[in-house]
Design an enzyme around this catalytic site. Structure first.
Site, PDB file in Angstrom:
ATOM      1  N   CYS A  51       0.831  -1.217   0.000  1.00 38.99           N
ATOM      2  CA  CYS A  51       0.000   0.000   0.000  1.00 38.99           C
ATOM      3  C   CYS A  51       0.864   1.264   0.000  1.00 38.99           C
ATOM      4  O   CYS A  51       1.550   1.552   0.990  1.00 38.99           O
ATOM      5  CB  CYS A  51      -0.931  -0.020   1.208  1.00 38.99           C
ATOM      6  SG  CYS A  51      -1.745   1.540   1.547  1.00 38.99           S
ATOM      7  N   CYS A  54      -0.029   3.888   2.679  1.00 39.98           N
ATOM      8  CA  CYS A  54       0.396   3.403   4.005  1.00 39.98           C
ATOM      9  C   CYS A  54       1.849   3.814   4.257  1.00 39.98           C
ATOM     10  O   CYS A  54       2.198   4.285   5.349  1.00 39.98           O
ATOM     11  CB  CYS A  54       0.266   1.888   4.085  1.00 39.98           C
ATOM     12  SG  CYS A  54      -1.404   1.249   3.843  1.00 39.98           S
TER      13      CYS A  54
END
Length: 369
Positions: A51, A54
């Site tokens: 991600c 993230c």
């Protein structure tokens, strides 16, 4: 002197590390136990290894001093990969489907607040502060359960659910609230923002009500505002579904097009003719009459501006590539090249270069056969 400098350097590193968010390395049960012992809440960063947002949060937000100071004093922070170890079960338990998701939990592991997506440090801190105060999901849920139905409160609650990607609960609250309103209240100015932002699916009973009582909404806010809202809802749905029908044989295509036709006609909005033409264009494709599709593209769509012609040009290309013979593809290429010239679309653009070469290959291959 050298040892002193090294010591100062290490001290600075330690100080910097303490200013960042500190994440506990224990298991989830140990984190909850620590939170209970220290009378703090739990902040859980639900991430995955792939991600991008993230990683951005770790690098650009969690590393900032003001973020670290705020979070470290109020929470036991924990990071868990939702695709590994106990993260898999926690993802199911807390219905984590989008990354990153940030959860604020009480010491018993109950959700107080939920946030989704990457954000800047200022926004992150503001959202966390909202999540531990009167704007938390927990607070809104309690007030709603206690019977509060003020339009502004319901709007804020549904907005918070939407930001948390809690679609099912959002629609549930919307349906429940809508059922408590009189006809006059449904179309009043106070509820317009709720309708404008969160009633977007034509299959919803609230959307059907909007179309059936459009004049009431027109009077409450303005016809232009209501027309723009409905057009902005329907346009992407119609274009995307028509593309699916043309390129991928979407199931129940005829029924879907009929539904859109009824929906647009009933709305009476400005711009409805273009939406109806896109639906009709796709109906012609379904019937297999590409000669009619070419005529429609040449006569009807040639009067549109370049933005409107862009979608139907790609649709015509798809129709011809899938079902056109050599003669039709050659005629289609002539019309598309004329549109490209009229609209200033360059053949050097990779998209249009692919359109042109694809049609040329198609009618050449058909000739060879």
């Amino acid at each position: 002197m050298y040892k002193i400098l090294i010591g100062l350097f290490l001290s600075v590193l330690c100080l910097q590390a303490k200013c960042q968010m500190q994440f506990d390395e224990g298991s989830f049960s140990e984190v909850l136990a620590k939170a209970k012992q220290e009378k703090r809440m739990v902040f859980m960063d639900c991430y995955t290894s792939w991600c991008g947002p993230c990683k951005m949060m770790v690098q650009d937000v969690f590393s900032q001093e003001d973020v670290g100071q705020f979070m470290n004093t109020r929470f036991v922070n924990v990071k868990l990969d939702m695709e590994k170890g106990e993260g898999r079960e926690l993802a199911k338990k807390y219905q984590v489907k989008v990354y990153p998701t940030f959860l604020i939990l009480n010491e018993d592991g109950e959700v107080i607040h939920k946030m989704v997506g990457g954000m800047k440090a200022e926004e992150f801190l503001q959202n966390v502060q909202n999540g531990i105060g009167e704007h938390s999901l927990y607070s809104y849920e309690k007030r709603y359960a206690d019977g509060e139905r003020d339009p502004q409160f319901v709007y804020s609650y549904i907005e918070t659910l939407a930001r948390a990607f809690m679609k099912e609960r959002m629609e549930e609250v919307l349906h429940e609230y809508w059922g408590t309103l009189t006809d006059q209240e449904k179309s009043c100015k106070e509820n317009w923002m709720l309708v404008k932002r969160f009633v977007k699916n034509p299959a919803l009973p609230e959307y059907k009500y909007l179309l059936e009582h459009k004049k009431d909404f027109d009077a409450a806010v303005s016809k232009d505002s209501v027309d723009r809202k409905i057009y902005d809802d329907l346009f992407p749905l119609i274009v995307n579904d028509c593309n699916e029908i043309i390129f991928h044989d979407k199931v129940n295509a005829a029924q879907l097009l009929e539904t859109y036709e009824v929906c647009v006609t009933r709305s009476g909005i400005a711009g409805q003719d273009y939406l109806l033409d896109i639906v009709e264009f796709t109906k012609v494709f379904l019937s297999g009459d590409l000669k009619k599709a070419l005529k429609m593209y040449d006569k009807k769509f040639s009067r549109l501006d370049s933005d409107a012609r862009f979608d139907v040009t790609l649709q015509l290309n798809g129709m011809l590539i899938r079902k056109g013979d050599a003669k039709m593809c050659k005629r289609g290429l002539e019309l598309i090249e004329k549109t490209m010239k009229d609209c200033g679309w360059s053949v050097d653009d990779p998209l249009f270069a692919a359109v042109v070469s694809g049609l040329k290959d198609k009618f050449k291959d058909d000739k060879d056969e």
